[in-house]
Scaffold this active site. Structure first.
Site, PDB file in Angstrom:
ATOM      1  N   ARG A 118       5.767 -47.775 -55.449  1.00 29.85           N
ATOM      2  CA  ARG A 118       5.797 -46.784 -54.372  1.00 29.85           C
ATOM      3  C   ARG A 118       4.487 -46.770 -53.605  1.00 29.85           C
ATOM      4  O   ARG A 118       4.458 -46.460 -52.410  1.00 29.85           O
ATOM      5  CB  ARG A 118       6.158 -45.408 -54.959  1.00 29.85           C
ATOM      6  CG  ARG A 118       5.155 -44.867 -55.928  1.00 29.85           C
ATOM      7  CD  ARG A 118       5.736 -43.806 -56.873  1.00 29.85           C
ATOM      8  NE  ARG A 118       6.585 -44.383 -57.920  1.00 29.85           N
ATOM      9  CZ  ARG A 118       7.247 -43.680 -58.832  1.00 29.85           C
ATOM     10  NH1 ARG A 118       7.186 -42.352 -58.837  1.00 29.85           N
ATOM     11  NH2 ARG A 118       7.980 -44.291 -59.746  1.00 29.85           N
ATOM     12  N   LYS A 138       2.039 -51.776 -69.822  1.00 24.98           N
ATOM     13  CA  LYS A 138       3.396 -51.819 -70.377  1.00 24.98           C
ATOM     14  C   LYS A 138       3.352 -52.379 -71.793  1.00 24.98           C
ATOM     15  O   LYS A 138       2.459 -53.157 -72.130  1.00 24.98           O
ATOM     16  CB  LYS A 138       4.265 -52.764 -69.533  1.00 24.98           C
ATOM     17  CG  LYS A 138       4.668 -52.211 -68.182  1.00 24.98           C
ATOM     18  CD  LYS A 138       5.552 -53.203 -67.433  1.00 24.98           C
ATOM     19  CE  LYS A 138       5.939 -52.682 -66.063  1.00 24.98           C
ATOM     20  NZ  LYS A 138       6.757 -51.466 -66.072  1.00 24.98           N
TER      21      LYS A 138
HETATM   22  N1  BES Z   1       8.578 -52.568 -61.840  1.00 30.96           N
HETATM   23  C1  BES Z   1       8.764 -51.385 -62.591  1.00 30.96           C
HETATM   24  C2  BES Z   1      10.239 -50.973 -62.670  1.00 30.96           C
HETATM   25  C3  BES Z   1      11.136 -51.902 -63.424  1.00 30.96           C
HETATM   26  C4  BES Z   1      11.278 -51.782 -64.794  1.00 30.96           C
HETATM   27  C5  BES Z   1      11.874 -52.855 -62.763  1.00 30.96           C
HETATM   28  C6  BES Z   1      12.111 -52.625 -65.482  1.00 30.96           C
HETATM   29  C7  BES Z   1      12.716 -53.696 -63.457  1.00 30.96           C
HETATM   30  C8  BES Z   1      12.837 -53.580 -64.821  1.00 30.96           C
HETATM   31  C9  BES Z   1       7.984 -50.242 -61.979  1.00 30.96           C
HETATM   32  O1  BES Z   1       6.797 -50.592 -61.362  1.00 30.96           O
HETATM   33  C10 BES Z   1       7.635 -49.310 -63.078  1.00 30.96           C
HETATM   34  O2  BES Z   1       6.888 -49.699 -63.932  1.00 30.96           O
HETATM   35  N2  BES Z   1       8.171 -48.104 -63.026  1.00 30.96           N
HETATM   36  C11 BES Z   1       7.918 -47.146 -64.034  1.00 30.96           C
HETATM   37  C12 BES Z   1       7.711 -45.813 -63.359  1.00 30.96           C
HETATM   38  C13 BES Z   1       7.214 -44.746 -64.262  1.00 30.96           C
HETATM   39  C14 BES Z   1       5.790 -45.062 -64.725  1.00 30.96           C
HETATM   40  C15 BES Z   1       7.226 -43.444 -63.528  1.00 30.96           C
HETATM   41  C16 BES Z   1       9.142 -47.109 -64.935  1.00 30.96           C
HETATM   42  O3  BES Z   1      10.251 -47.286 -64.447  1.00 30.96           O
HETATM   43  O4  BES Z   1       8.958 -46.955 -66.141  1.00 30.96           O
HETATM   44 MN    MN Z   2       5.175 -50.634 -62.736  1.00 33.06          MN
END
Ligand code: BES
Ligand code: MN
Ligand code: ZN
Length: 487
Positions: free
Chosen positions: A338, A264
């Site tokens: 997931r 990230k």
């Molecule tokens: N934990 C994150 C989702 C999230 C983001 C929760 C911001 C709370 C605040 C999750 O694991 C994630 O990173 N999801 C990605 C999925 C994508 C790579 C398909 C996302 O939402 O960007």
């Molecule tokens: Mn994630």
């Protein structure tokens, strides 16, 4: 935490005194006669809107007191009143608050007082343990709230006992959510939950070796870049004496989500300490249910991992085999929730065969884009179950909005090399995440998935919290249990 008590009569030595006033009501009718005129003058602009406060000083019962007129609107908004009073007094220097609710008609008074007390308790929760230099002015001073209920004392105590249990459960969740990831990781999360054993919750823990044995390659793949060992935590509560089939609650417990190799961006990454908010909600709910001895049979499972980039971390393009045997092409290591949930859900099904499963997860950023911070998203294969959970959310003001699912979304996660891939296109990202989980739910099982990414952490104060960890999900699940399993 704030100490709450109830009493029949107003104490003669009370420092500050709060009086609820409904919308449009004349203030004079609700304050002691000797201060009617001065209260009316102070309240010139006061309409009794929920949570509105007018403060004055006047002599009541032979002492000068701080008097707080607090609005409860047209619908006896007890929570808004309790919350507003605590927000006003928490760091004010005041130690003790008396709230006289004998102006509420006696049939409603017990529920009103208990709801006011619960909001007061939740709104007073803070997480100051790492603030060794907190200025005196910012330190909470309010220690106790005494609520005067007249002849409704016994009924109020009875209404309060379960609400207090739920507030304690939510506080437990908040602490888990607020703790930083160097303190709270899979093993220490489990450790914190061991206290539930004293309430009669049976605790079972799987370590990595046990999960490897079972072939839970999806969850383990997320964990493999971390120095912290993953855990599967299972908490069982049966308040039915073995007469009811179990329902499963499953929580995403990513104790920190860096994204893994699909790292990230830096700004805001610290928020990912609360990527275990689903697991935290499930754990706090178990605390609430066991404390109030709910007549329900619940199996709660938390998939606990840390998602880190490392020489041993899984790569984009890797193919893993889940516990169910289905294979997954990992196209983005940041779509890890997931992967954790699918193995946790598989495990609880093969071991306990629940006919209903509710999972909670901070699963997608896309959920926040869709619904902001006002509603969590609910996805379900069963309209009845979805409606029950939506109704519970409305009842406790932890709102949800139903999202669509279907075959057209499902095919977006087909993979050319494995049974599925772990991401779909950018569009509809929360829905394809839900479709992924759906592929692991057994035929005939009623399932709901709550994507609570926008609800776990608050940047601004709400009725029930100051800011930070909200404890979202505990009051919601507790209400659903009460309505559906105990109803
Ligand atoms: N934990 C994150 C989702 C999230 C983001 C929760 C911001 C709370 C605040 C999750 O694991 C994630 O990173 N999801 C990605 C999925 C994508 C790579 C398909 C996302 O939402 O960007
Ligand atoms: Mn994630
Ligand atoms: Zn995540």
């Amino acid at each position: 935490m704030l100490s709450i008590s109830f009493r029949a009569d107003r104490p003669s030595d009370a420092q500050s005194l709060a009086l609820p006033i409904a919308k449009g009501e004349a203030v004079e009718g609700h304050v002691p006669a000797e201060i009617g005129a001065v209260a009316a003058a102070a309240a010139a602009n006061f309409t009794g809107d929920p949570g509105a406060i007018v403060e004055l000083h006047a002599s009541v019962d032979n002492a000068v007191r701080r008097i707080l007129l607090v609005g409860i609107g047209a619908d006896r908004a007890a929570a808004k009143a309790g919350s507003a009073l605590v927000a006003r007094l928490l760091t004010s220097g005041e130690k003790r608050l008396v709230v006289d609710v004998t102006g509420i008609e006696s049939a409603q008074r017990a529920d009103f007082a208990a709801a006011l007390a619960q909001a007061a308790m939740l709104r007073s929760w803070r997480f100051d343990i790492y603030r060794t230099k907190l200025p005196a002015k910012q330190k909470p001073t309010l220690e106790s709230v005494e609520i005067v209920v007249g002849d409704a004392l016994a009924a109020t105590e009875a209404a309060w006992t379960p609400l207090k249990a739920v507030a304690e459960g939510a506080a437990f969740t908040r602490t888990l959510v607020a703790e930083p990831a160097n303190i709270l990781y899979p093993e220490s999360f489990v450790e914190r939950c061991q206290e539930l054993a004293a309430l009669g919750v049976e605790i079972e823990v799987l370590d990595e070796a046990a999960m490897r044995e079972l072939g839970m390659g999806a969850l383990l793949g997320v964990s493999q870049g971390s120095e912290r060992e993953a855990r599967l935590l299972c908490m069982k509560w049966d308040g039915t004496g073995g007469t009811a089939e179990p329902v499963a609650f499953v929580g995403k417990g990513v104790t920190f989500d860096t994204g893994g190799i699909s790292l990230k961006p830096g700004p805001g990454m610290e928020d990912m300490k609360w990527d275990m908010g689903g697991a935290g909600a499930v754990a706090g709910t178990m605390k609430a249910l066991a404390t109030r001895k709910a007549k329900a049979h619940i199996i709660a499972v938390c998939g606990l991992v840390e998602n880190m980039p490392d020489g041993k971390a899984q790569r984009p393009g890797d193919v893993v085999t889940s516990g169910s045997g289905q294979t997954i092409e990992i196209l983005n290591t940041d779509a890890e929730g997931r992967l954790v949930l699918c193995d946790a859900i598989w495990w609880v099904q093969q071991k306990y065969h629940p006919k209903t499963i509710i999972d909670l997860a901070t699963l997608t950023g896309a959920m926040i884009i869709s619904l902001g911070h006002e509603h969590g998203g609910i996805f379900s294969n069963d309209d009845g179950l979805a409606d029950q959970i939506l109704a519970a959310g409305r009842a406790v003001d932890e709102k949800l909005w139903r999202m669509p699912m279907g075959e057209v979304y499902d095919k977006l996660i087909d993979s050319p090399i494995a049974d599925m891939k772990n991401i779909g296109p950018r569009e509809g990202g929360s829905i394809t995440a839900a479709q992924f989980i759906a592929r692991f739910v057994d035929e005939g099982v009623k399932w709901a998935h709550l994507d609570i990414a926008g609800m776990v952490w608050a940047a601004k104060p709400g009725t029930m919290w100051e800011k930070g960890a909200t404890g979202y999900g505990v009051r919601l699940l507790d209400q659903w249990v009460k309505d559906v399993l105990e109803g």
